[in-house]
Motif scaffolding. Structure first.
Motif, short mmCIF file in Angstrom:
data_model
loop_
_atom_site.label_atom_id
_atom_site.label_comp_id
_atom_site.label_asym_id
_atom_site.label_seq_id
_atom_site.Cartn_x
_atom_site.Cartn_y
_atom_site.Cartn_z
N PRO A 70 -25.41 -1.96 42.89
CA PRO A 70 -26.05 -1.12 43.90
C PRO A 70 -25.43 0.28 43.79
O PRO A 70 -24.31 0.50 44.21
N ARG A 75 -23.27 2.57 50.56
CA ARG A 75 -24.08 1.45 51.04
C ARG A 75 -24.53 0.57 49.89
O ARG A 75 -24.71 1.03 48.77
N CYS A 93 -27.21 -0.54 48.31
CA CYS A 93 -28.63 -0.30 48.08
C CYS A 93 -28.78 0.39 46.73
O CYS A 93 -27.80 0.76 46.10
N ASN A 94 -30.04 0.56 46.30
CA ASN A 94 -30.32 1.30 45.08
C ASN A 94 -29.85 0.53 43.83
O ASN A 94 -29.17 1.08 42.96
N GLY A 109 -34.14 -0.24 47.67
CA GLY A 109 -33.73 -0.75 48.99
C GLY A 109 -32.41 -1.49 48.95
O GLY A 109 -31.61 -1.36 48.02
N ARG A 110 -32.21 -2.30 50.00
CA ARG A 110 -30.96 -3.07 50.12
C ARG A 110 -30.78 -3.98 48.92
O ARG A 110 -31.72 -4.64 48.47
N SER A 111 -29.57 -4.01 48.41
CA SER A 111 -29.25 -4.85 47.26
C SER A 111 -27.75 -5.05 47.22
O SER A 111 -27.00 -4.31 47.85
#
Length: 167
Positions: A120, A125, A127-128, A150-152
């Motif tokens: 990510p 965070r 995400c990505n 998104g969230r990952s």
């Protein structure tokens, strides 16, 4: 000689990555080179010259002295010892990587020097989820593809029998 990654905890419960080595095609295993406390959730890839590259998540604060949260180590003797260690800051993206303190995956291509790395790719965070490529043994990484913006979090990779990359 086969090498696999492993994590262990010392008596204080601090995680530490090391290699598991087999000289008999996996019938028996022994511990190889250990990395400093705070290296955890590691992945291994073989370089074209036979060296082994390890990447690890660094637990917050524990590996700051090594230069960042996404850590790398190179072994020139199949994981018995570590010839060099380095890190990339999670927020700065030095060397082309951003890392939010999360496990990642890494694999070497069948042909040539290319390494693939998935994580990510965000400074803070999870995400990505992104795929990066390196042609210089992990010193620098280039963004190849954003898989999911998104969230990952955790990822894993393999090469299919036809040689395609699967994440």
């Amino acid at each position: 000689l086969a090498a696999r990654r492993a994590d262990c905890c010392d008596c204080a419960g601090s995680p530490q990555s090391y290699t598991l080595l087999s000289d008999d095609r996996g019938r028996t295993w022994r511990a190889g080179g250990r990395l400093p406390v705070g290296w955890t959730e590691s992945a291994l890839a073989e370089l074209p010259n036979g060296s082994v590259l390890l990447t690890a998540r660094a637990l917050r604060g524990r590996a700051a002295r090594l230069g960042g949260r996404r850590l790398f180590a190179r072994s020139d003797d199949a994981g018995e010892t570590w010839a060099r260690t380095w890190g990339f800051s999670g927020g700065g993206g030095e060397g082309g990587l951003r890392d939010p303190d999360c496990a990642a995956s890494m694999i070497s291509a069948e042909q040539g020097p290319r390494l693939w790395f998935a994580n990510p790719a965000h400074a803070t965070r999870r995400c990505n989820l992104s795929l990066h490529a390196s042609d210089d043994g992990g010193a620098r990484w280039q963004l190849a593809h954003v898989i999911h913006p998104g969230r990952s979090a955790y990822s894993d990779m393999t090469l299919t029998p036809s040689g395609d990359l699967a994440i």
